[in-house]
Motif scaffolding. Structure first.
Motif, PDB file in Angstrom:
ATOM      1  N   GLY A  37     -13.076  -4.971 -54.832  1.00 15.54           N
ATOM      2  CA  GLY A  37     -12.310  -3.905 -55.471  1.00 15.54           C
ATOM      3  C   GLY A  37     -12.740  -3.597 -56.885  1.00 15.54           C
ATOM      4  O   GLY A  37     -12.170  -2.701 -57.525  1.00 15.54           O
ATOM      5  N   TRP A  38     -13.731  -4.336 -57.384  1.00 17.86           N
ATOM      6  CA  TRP A  38     -14.231  -4.125 -58.752  1.00 17.86           C
ATOM      7  C   TRP A  38     -15.709  -4.465 -58.766  1.00 17.86           C
ATOM      8  O   TRP A  38     -16.132  -5.462 -58.168  1.00 17.86           O
ATOM      9  N   THR A  39     -16.510  -3.659 -59.424  1.00 15.02           N
ATOM     10  CA  THR A  39     -17.929  -3.984 -59.581  1.00 15.02           C
ATOM     11  C   THR A  39     -18.273  -4.002 -61.063  1.00 15.02           C
ATOM     12  O   THR A  39     -17.568  -3.412 -61.888  1.00 15.02           O
ATOM     13  N   ASP A  40     -19.353  -4.667 -61.391  1.00 11.17           N
ATOM     14  CA  ASP A  40     -19.806  -4.777 -62.772  1.00 11.17           C
ATOM     15  C   ASP A  40     -20.191  -3.396 -63.289  1.00 11.17           C
ATOM     16  O   ASP A  40     -21.101  -2.766 -62.750  1.00 11.17           O
ATOM     17  N   PRO A  41     -19.522  -2.884 -64.331  1.00 15.56           N
ATOM     18  CA  PRO A  41     -19.841  -1.548 -64.834  1.00 15.56           C
ATOM     19  C   PRO A  41     -21.285  -1.387 -65.296  1.00 15.56           C
ATOM     20  O   PRO A  41     -21.800  -0.266 -65.333  1.00 15.56           O
ATOM     21  N   SER A  42     -21.937  -2.487 -65.638  1.00 17.67           N
ATOM     22  CA  SER A  42     -23.316  -2.392 -66.126  1.00 17.67           C
ATOM     23  C   SER A  42     -24.336  -2.268 -64.990  1.00 17.67           C
ATOM     24  O   SER A  42     -25.522  -2.058 -65.248  1.00 17.67           O
ATOM     25  N   ASP A  43     -23.869  -2.374 -63.741  1.00 15.65           N
ATOM     26  CA  ASP A  43     -24.768  -2.236 -62.595  1.00 15.65           C
ATOM     27  C   ASP A  43     -25.043  -0.753 -62.361  1.00 15.65           C
ATOM     28  O   ASP A  43     -24.177  -0.008 -61.902  1.00 15.65           O
ATOM     29  N   LEU A  44     -26.259  -0.328 -62.687  1.00 16.56           N
ATOM     30  CA  LEU A  44     -26.645   1.078 -62.536  1.00 16.56           C
ATOM     31  C   LEU A  44     -27.619   1.282 -61.382  1.00 16.56           C
ATOM     32  O   LEU A  44     -28.233   2.353 -61.262  1.00 16.56           O
ATOM     33  N   ALA A  45     -27.763   0.292 -60.515  1.00 18.76           N
ATOM     34  CA  ALA A  45     -28.705   0.396 -59.400  1.00 18.76           C
ATOM     35  C   ALA A  45     -28.326   1.563 -58.496  1.00 18.76           C
ATOM     36  O   ALA A  45     -27.161   1.693 -58.106  1.00 18.76           O
ATOM     37  N   PRO A  46     -29.282   2.420 -58.160  1.00 18.20           N
ATOM     38  CA  PRO A  46     -28.977   3.571 -57.303  1.00 18.20           C
ATOM     39  C   PRO A  46     -28.422   3.181 -55.940  1.00 18.20           C
ATOM     40  O   PRO A  46     -27.658   3.938 -55.345  1.00 18.20           O
ATOM     41  N   ASP A  47     -28.796   1.992 -55.447  1.00 17.02           N
ATOM     42  CA  ASP A  47     -28.359   1.587 -54.115  1.00 17.02           C
ATOM     43  C   ASP A  47     -27.166   0.629 -54.147  1.00 17.02           C
ATOM     44  O   ASP A  47     -26.845  -0.003 -53.145  1.00 17.02           O
ATOM     45  N   ARG A  48     -26.496   0.524 -55.290  1.00 15.97           N
ATOM     46  CA  ARG A  48     -25.351  -0.377 -55.367  1.00 15.97           C
ATOM     47  C   ARG A  48     -24.227   0.118 -54.461  1.00 15.97           C
ATOM     48  O   ARG A  48     -24.070   1.322 -54.227  1.00 15.97           O
ATOM     49  N   ASP A  49     -23.442  -0.803 -53.948  1.00 17.04           N
ATOM     50  CA  ASP A  49     -22.280  -0.444 -53.144  1.00 17.04           C
ATOM     51  C   ASP A  49     -21.110  -0.144 -54.072  1.00 17.04           C
ATOM     52  O   ASP A  49     -20.804  -0.943 -54.965  1.00 17.04           O
ATOM     53  N   PRO A  50     -20.433   0.987 -53.888  1.00 12.31           N
ATOM     54  CA  PRO A  50     -19.276   1.274 -54.731  1.00 12.31           C
ATOM     55  C   PRO A  50     -18.131   0.323 -54.409  1.00 12.31           C
ATOM     56  O   PRO A  50     -18.081  -0.283 -53.337  1.00 12.31           O
ATOM     57  N   ALA A  51     -17.217   0.178 -55.338  1.00 14.33           N
ATOM     58  CA  ALA A  51     -16.050  -0.676 -55.128  1.00 14.33           C
ATOM     59  C   ALA A  51     -15.244  -0.172 -53.933  1.00 14.33           C
ATOM     60  O   ALA A  51     -15.098   1.036 -53.725  1.00 14.33           O
ATOM     61  N   ARG A  52     -14.716  -1.110 -53.166  1.00 13.58           N
ATOM     62  CA  ARG A  52     -13.891  -0.757 -52.019  1.00 13.58           C
ATOM     63  C   ARG A  52     -12.832  -1.833 -51.792  1.00 13.58           C
ATOM     64  O   ARG A  52     -13.090  -3.026 -51.935  1.00 13.58           O
ATOM     65  N   CYS A  53     -11.625  -1.381 -51.435  1.00 19.71           N
ATOM     66  CA  CYS A  53     -10.565  -2.252 -50.957  1.00 19.71           C
ATOM     67  C   CYS A  53     -10.409  -2.005 -49.455  1.00 19.71           C
ATOM     68  O   CYS A  53     -11.083  -1.140 -48.887  1.00 19.71           O
ATOM     69  N   ASP A  54      -9.513  -2.757 -48.828  1.00 18.58           N
ATOM     70  CA  ASP A  54      -9.234  -2.520 -47.415  1.00 18.58           C
ATOM     71  C   ASP A  54      -8.578  -1.155 -47.226  1.00 18.58           C
ATOM     72  O   ASP A  54      -7.994  -0.593 -48.165  1.00 18.58           O
ATOM     73  N   LYS A  55      -8.656  -0.660 -46.014  1.00 13.24           N
ATOM     74  CA  LYS A  55      -7.948   0.575 -45.680  1.00 13.24           C
ATOM     75  C   LYS A  55      -6.454   0.394 -45.953  1.00 13.24           C
ATOM     76  O   LYS A  55      -5.862  -0.627 -45.603  1.00 13.24           O
ATOM     77  N   GLY A  56      -5.865   1.369 -46.624  1.00 13.93           N
ATOM     78  CA  GLY A  56      -4.438   1.291 -46.947  1.00 13.93           C
ATOM     79  C   GLY A  56      -4.124   0.523 -48.214  1.00 13.93           C
ATOM     80  O   GLY A  56      -2.955   0.398 -48.595  1.00 13.93           O
TER      81      GLY A  56
END
Length: 380
Positions: A51-70
């Motif tokens: 649910g949180w990713t390192d803000p300094s990660d600028l990699a084009p292929d990084r996975d965006p933050a995600r929580c479970d559905k709902g």
């Protein structure tokens, strides 16, 4: 002698409007009270490490933050709160999460009565600063940064999206005789855009222009409504334009046009701006709003949302756009997080194009990640 573009004037006028609102916003002691009040951040079910990713990660292929559905689950406010959100358009795909959150009742689950009001950015900013609107779905444009420099309680509190690597949302040009996509002379061209040099697209646009003999200081701008940008490009009113998803599909494949470059992959350049109402006077409502927005992304926009024909049809209805055109572009990477240094890079582009005033705004004065952090249970 150098002539000032209409957009330089527009930014100056917006800044003046913000400064003129100084007696109405940003100077009330109660506006700053919540800044010093500690807030309790608790773990949130369904929003673990992802649910949180390192803000300094600028990699084009990084996975965006995600929580479970709902997730994060609703936490209804004790009293219902009306919130007005200004947005420049309701027909662009990046606005869809807000429209879906309203349509699916995600805001209502938090005790929020949210209305989306279409207003051009220059008109909405003074209203946001004064508290006449609560939030703005926009970006940290030059006028926003100039307003913050003037002492106003406006912050960028959530991102919106980054493009799919295969997307051609970005700078398009109508080719002249003898030109090809590999060699376009952009110097002296007229570019159609909703905002101009003071827009966040100045950052990626300047990069693309310089690859083709241009640069923000070597082209002219024509400000257009969101529905008029494509029309002006097609009928010759402008030579080039910044086209969003799914609008660029209207010219893709036509040999009269060429795509020169778009937004950096993996780096949202816009999203949600909060004014004093949600930042300081009622931060509980601000966190509730972000909770509903994030839950909407996790529930409906977590992956390739366009693989669901029924959902695409629903989106097309909300956006009032052609379903086939919407389906023809790849799903956006909806992303509520804000990358480190984005406002610094944007301000450099504004300075290069001559539309910023004063010293650069430090990131901590322009960006607030704490509210979406609280919504997903991330402790700084």
């Amino acid at each position: 002698m150098r002539t000032r573009t209409p957009f330089t004037c527009t930014v100056a006028l917006v800044a003046a409007s913000l400064l003129g609102a100084a007696g109405c916003a940003g100077n009330d002691p109660s506006d700053a009270a919540a800044d010093t009040a500690p807030r309790t951040v608790k773990p949130v079910a369904g929003c673990g490490a992802g649910g949180w990713t390192d803000p300094s990660d600028l990699a084009p292929d990084r996975d965006p933050a995600r929580c479970d559905k709902g997730a994060p689950a609703p936490q209804p406010l004790a009293e219902k709160r009306k919130i007005t959100v200004a947005t420049g358009t309701l027909s662009a795909e990046y606005v869809a999460p807000l429209q879906v959150a309203v349509a699916k009742g995600e805001f209502a689950k938090e005790g929020l009565d949210v209305s989306l009001k279409v207003l051009p950015t220059p008109d909405a900013l003074p209203l946001l600063a004064k508290g006449d609107v609560d939030a703005q779905w926009a970006a940290p444009e030059a006028a926003v940064m100039n307003g913050i420099n003037g002492g106003f309680a406006i912050k960028w509190v959530a991102g919106n999206f980054s493009p799919d690597p295969t997307s051609k949302s970005g700078l398009w040009v109508r080719l002249k005789d003898g030109e090809s996509a590999d060699h376009v002379d952009m110097a002296g061209r007229k570019l159609g855009t909703m905002i101009g040099k003071g827009s966040v697209i100045a950052y990626p646009m300047d990069t693309s222009l310089k690859k083709h003999g241009g640069g923000l200081d070597r082209i002219s701008f024509q400000q257009l409504g969101s529905a008029d940008v494509l029309t002006a490009l097609q009928n010759g009113g402008v030579d080039s334009a910044w086209l969003l998803d799914p609008v660029w599909r209207k010219v893709d494949g036509d040999k009269k046009y060429a795509f020169l470059g778009g937004q950096p992959v993996g780096e949202p350049l816009g999203g949600l701006l909060f004014g004093p109402n949600l930042l300081n006077k009622d931060p509980d409502a601000g966190v509730a709003f972000l909770r509903a927005y994030i839950r909407t992304v996790n529930t409906y926009f977590a992956g390739d949302y366009k693989s669901d024909p029924a959902f695409v049809a629903e989106l097309a209805g909300l956006m009032k756009t052609d379903e086939a055109t919407l389906r023809s572009t790849p799903s956006m990477r909806m992303d509520w997080e804000i990358r480190k240094g984005t406002t610094d890079r944007l301000q450099k582009a504004y300075a290069d194009s001559g539309v910023s005033t004063g010293d650069p705004v430090p990131e901590d004065k322009a960006v607030d990640r704490a509210m979406y952090g609280e919504a997903v249970g991330h402790k700084p």
